[in-house]
Design a protein around this motif. Structure first.
Motif, PDB file in Angstrom:
ATOM      1  N   ARG A  98       0.823  -1.213  -0.102  1.00 46.91           N
ATOM      2  CA  ARG A  98       0.023   0.055   0.117  1.00 46.91           C
ATOM      3  C   ARG A  98       0.631   1.375  -0.039  1.00 46.91           C
ATOM      4  O   ARG A  98       0.504   2.205  -0.582  1.00 46.91           O
ATOM      5  CB  ARG A  98      -0.936   0.106   1.153  1.00 46.91           C
ATOM      6  CG  ARG A  98      -2.071  -1.175   1.111  1.00 46.91           C
ATOM      7  CD  ARG A  98      -3.075  -0.690   2.083  1.00 46.91           C
ATOM      8  NE  ARG A  98      -2.646  -0.974   3.738  1.00 46.91           N
ATOM      9  CZ  ARG A  98      -2.594  -2.127   4.348  1.00 46.91           C
ATOM     10  NH1 ARG A  98      -3.125  -3.256   3.678  1.00 46.91           N
ATOM     11  NH2 ARG A  98      -2.269  -2.006   5.442  1.00 46.91           N
ATOM     12  N   ARG A  99       1.870   1.200   0.834  1.00 50.50           N
ATOM     13  CA  ARG A  99       2.853   2.311   0.781  1.00 50.50           C
ATOM     14  C   ARG A  99       3.494   2.499  -0.431  1.00 50.50           C
ATOM     15  O   ARG A  99       3.509   3.815  -0.970  1.00 50.50           O
ATOM     16  CB  ARG A  99       3.984   1.996   2.046  1.00 50.50           C
ATOM     17  CG  ARG A  99       3.303   2.317   3.445  1.00 50.50           C
ATOM     18  CD  ARG A  99       4.554   2.790   4.165  1.00 50.50           C
ATOM     19  NE  ARG A  99       5.646   1.737   4.095  1.00 50.50           N
ATOM     20  CZ  ARG A  99       5.693   0.782   5.223  1.00 50.50           C
ATOM     21  NH1 ARG A  99       4.751   0.466   6.050  1.00 50.50           N
ATOM     22  NH2 ARG A  99       6.617  -0.284   5.054  1.00 50.50           N
ATOM     23  N   LEU A 100       3.948   1.481  -1.166  1.00 53.16           N
ATOM     24  CA  LEU A 100       4.531   1.546  -2.713  1.00 53.16           C
ATOM     25  C   LEU A 100       3.391   2.196  -3.641  1.00 53.16           C
ATOM     26  O   LEU A 100       3.812   3.312  -4.516  1.00 53.16           O
ATOM     27  CB  LEU A 100       4.770   0.351  -3.049  1.00 53.16           C
ATOM     28  CG  LEU A 100       5.361   0.341  -4.594  1.00 53.16           C
ATOM     29  CD1 LEU A 100       6.673   1.141  -4.338  1.00 53.16           C
ATOM     30  CD2 LEU A 100       5.722  -1.075  -5.023  1.00 53.16           C
TER      31      LEU A 100
ATOM     32  N   GLU B 245      -4.684   6.193  -9.114  1.00 55.04           N
ATOM     33  CA  GLU B 245      -5.737   5.008  -8.685  1.00 55.04           C
ATOM     34  C   GLU B 245      -6.950   5.366  -9.224  1.00 55.04           C
ATOM     35  O   GLU B 245      -7.422   6.352  -9.932  1.00 55.04           O
ATOM     36  CB  GLU B 245      -5.844   5.978  -7.109  1.00 55.04           C
ATOM     37  CG  GLU B 245      -6.637   4.915  -6.115  1.00 55.04           C
ATOM     38  CD  GLU B 245      -8.005   4.270  -6.480  1.00 55.04           C
ATOM     39  OE1 GLU B 245      -8.439   3.426  -6.509  1.00 55.04           O
ATOM     40  OE2 GLU B 245      -8.899   5.386  -6.627  1.00 55.04           O
ATOM     41  N   LEU B 246      -7.487   4.255  -9.609  1.00 58.55           N
ATOM     42  CA  LEU B 246      -8.649   4.100 -10.777  1.00 58.55           C
ATOM     43  C   LEU B 246     -10.153   4.088 -10.078  1.00 58.55           C
ATOM     44  O   LEU B 246     -10.866   4.150 -11.165  1.00 58.55           O
ATOM     45  CB  LEU B 246      -8.198   2.713 -11.621  1.00 58.55           C
ATOM     46  CG  LEU B 246      -7.003   2.745 -12.301  1.00 58.55           C
ATOM     47  CD1 LEU B 246      -6.801   1.324 -12.850  1.00 58.55           C
ATOM     48  CD2 LEU B 246      -6.667   3.852 -13.337  1.00 58.55           C
TER      49      LEU B 246
ATOM     50  N   ASP C 129     -11.608   4.577  -1.038  1.00 53.23           N
ATOM     51  CA  ASP C 129     -10.881   4.662   0.107  1.00 53.23           C
ATOM     52  C   ASP C 129     -10.407   3.181   0.439  1.00 53.23           C
ATOM     53  O   ASP C 129      -9.174   2.863   0.955  1.00 53.23           O
ATOM     54  CB  ASP C 129     -11.367   5.219   1.532  1.00 53.23           C
ATOM     55  CG  ASP C 129     -11.722   6.708   1.235  1.00 53.23           C
ATOM     56  OD1 ASP C 129     -10.892   7.290   0.599  1.00 53.23           O
ATOM     57  OD2 ASP C 129     -12.715   7.053   1.905  1.00 53.23           O
ATOM     58  N   THR C 130     -10.987   2.193   0.036  1.00 52.96           N
ATOM     59  CA  THR C 130     -10.711   0.615   0.129  1.00 52.96           C
ATOM     60  C   THR C 130     -10.834  -0.052  -1.103  1.00 52.96           C
ATOM     61  O   THR C 130     -11.508   0.386  -2.129  1.00 52.96           O
ATOM     62  CB  THR C 130     -11.565   0.041   1.232  1.00 52.96           C
ATOM     63  OG1 THR C 130     -12.804   0.106   0.767  1.00 52.96           O
ATOM     64  CG2 THR C 130     -11.255   0.863   2.471  1.00 52.96           C
TER      65      THR C 130
END
Length: 294
Positions: free
Chosen positions: A268-270, A282-283, A287-288
């Motif tokens: 997730r950090r990457l 982000e497509l 948020d999740t």
């Protein structure tokens, strides 16, 4: 090295522009439209031959577009966002549903070198012998062959639009000497075109290929620019497994963090870091259960 990359991208930006006479000519006869589609396919062939084009990523993005078209032909409501979810958010043992099955077929058809064996993997409900028979239906020039395959398959299996289009695209790729299937007919044809036959269907295929060749050349240039940026920021990523993760982004339309070869938190950090660097997007807007793509 950086300047060389920029030169390559600049060259591709110039090359991806289809000659104006191909797109602006008002051709009505089958002969004239066939000439223009031949010119468009030749131009696209040159673009696709560029080493810097991210071929796997381009095919995967086009597979999504082809799926959207087939889902629309069948009267289903799913579009890109829903299709990505169907594929990437499946739990083990879950079935992807009708639209998801179509998406899987297109992705499998574009992943590997065109062959009866590869098409059998993409279309597991059909025998390889039947697939080979359908592929051998076409005769004549590449587009005529593809149109004949499309017409024959739809006559024998009237509601199997995805099957017919995948085989027609495979016939076209083989005729053009392309190693991989490049979805062009499916995104360019209209639902009504699939009910046409003979010269009317060939005319529709030629028109579809002109439009798709223009869009695919543009998409190839856009993805090449984006891929070069991903490669440029890759050295800034320090997580173990980041190199393999970058390779996944450069080959797939969308990637879930859980699919990356890193622990979940590191993955997730990457993804957040790549978004911050402008390398991926982000497509989903969620948020999740997020998906990311170049």
């Amino acid at each position: 090295m950086t300047f060389a990359r920029l030169d390559h991208i600049s060259d591709l930006d110039t090359l991806q522009r289809m000659p104006a006479w191909v797109t602006s000519a008002r051709a009505e006869t089958l002969e004239d439209v066939a000439f223009l589609s031949g010119a468009a396919l030749n131009h696209l062939h040159v673009v696709l031959g560029r080493a810097e084009v991210p071929q796997a990523l381009l095919r995967d993005r086009l597979a999504l577009r082809a799926t959207e078209a087939c889902v629309t032909f069948s009267g289903r409501p799913e579009r890109a966002r829903e299709l990505r979810d169907l594929l990437h958010l499946l739990s083990p043992g879950d079935l992807p549903g009708p639209a998801g099955e179509i998406y899987l077929s297109w992705r499998r058809a574009t992943e590997r070198t065109v062959s009866v064996k590869a098409l059998g993997r993409a279309l597991p409900t059909f025998e390889p012998g039947q697939i080979a028979t359908w592929l051998n239906t076409g005769q004549g020039a590449p587009v005529s062959r593809a149109a004949m395959v499309l017409e024959t398959v739809l006559m024998e299996t009237p509601r199997a639009e995805a099957l017919a289009l995948i085989l027609a695209e495979a016939s076209l790729a083989q005729s053009l000497g392309w190693k991989h299937l490049i979805p062009l007919l499916a995104p360019g044809l209209r639902r009504g075109d699939l009910r046409k036959q003979g010269d009317d269907l060939r005319l529709a295929c030629h028109r579809a290929l002109i439009a798709s060749a223009v869009e695919t050349a543009r998409l190839a240039a856009d993805l090449t620019r984006r891929a070069e940026h991903v490669k440029a920021v890759a050295p800034k990523l320090r997580a173990k497994g980041a190199g393999e993760a970058v390779g996944m982004f450069l080959a797939r339309d969308a990637v879930a963090a859980a699919a990356l070869p890193l622990p979940s938190r590191a993955a997730r950090r990457l993804c957040d870091r790549l978004v911050e660097l402008g390398a991926v997007r982000e497509l989903t807007g969620r948020d999740t259960f997020r998906l990311y793509g170049v």
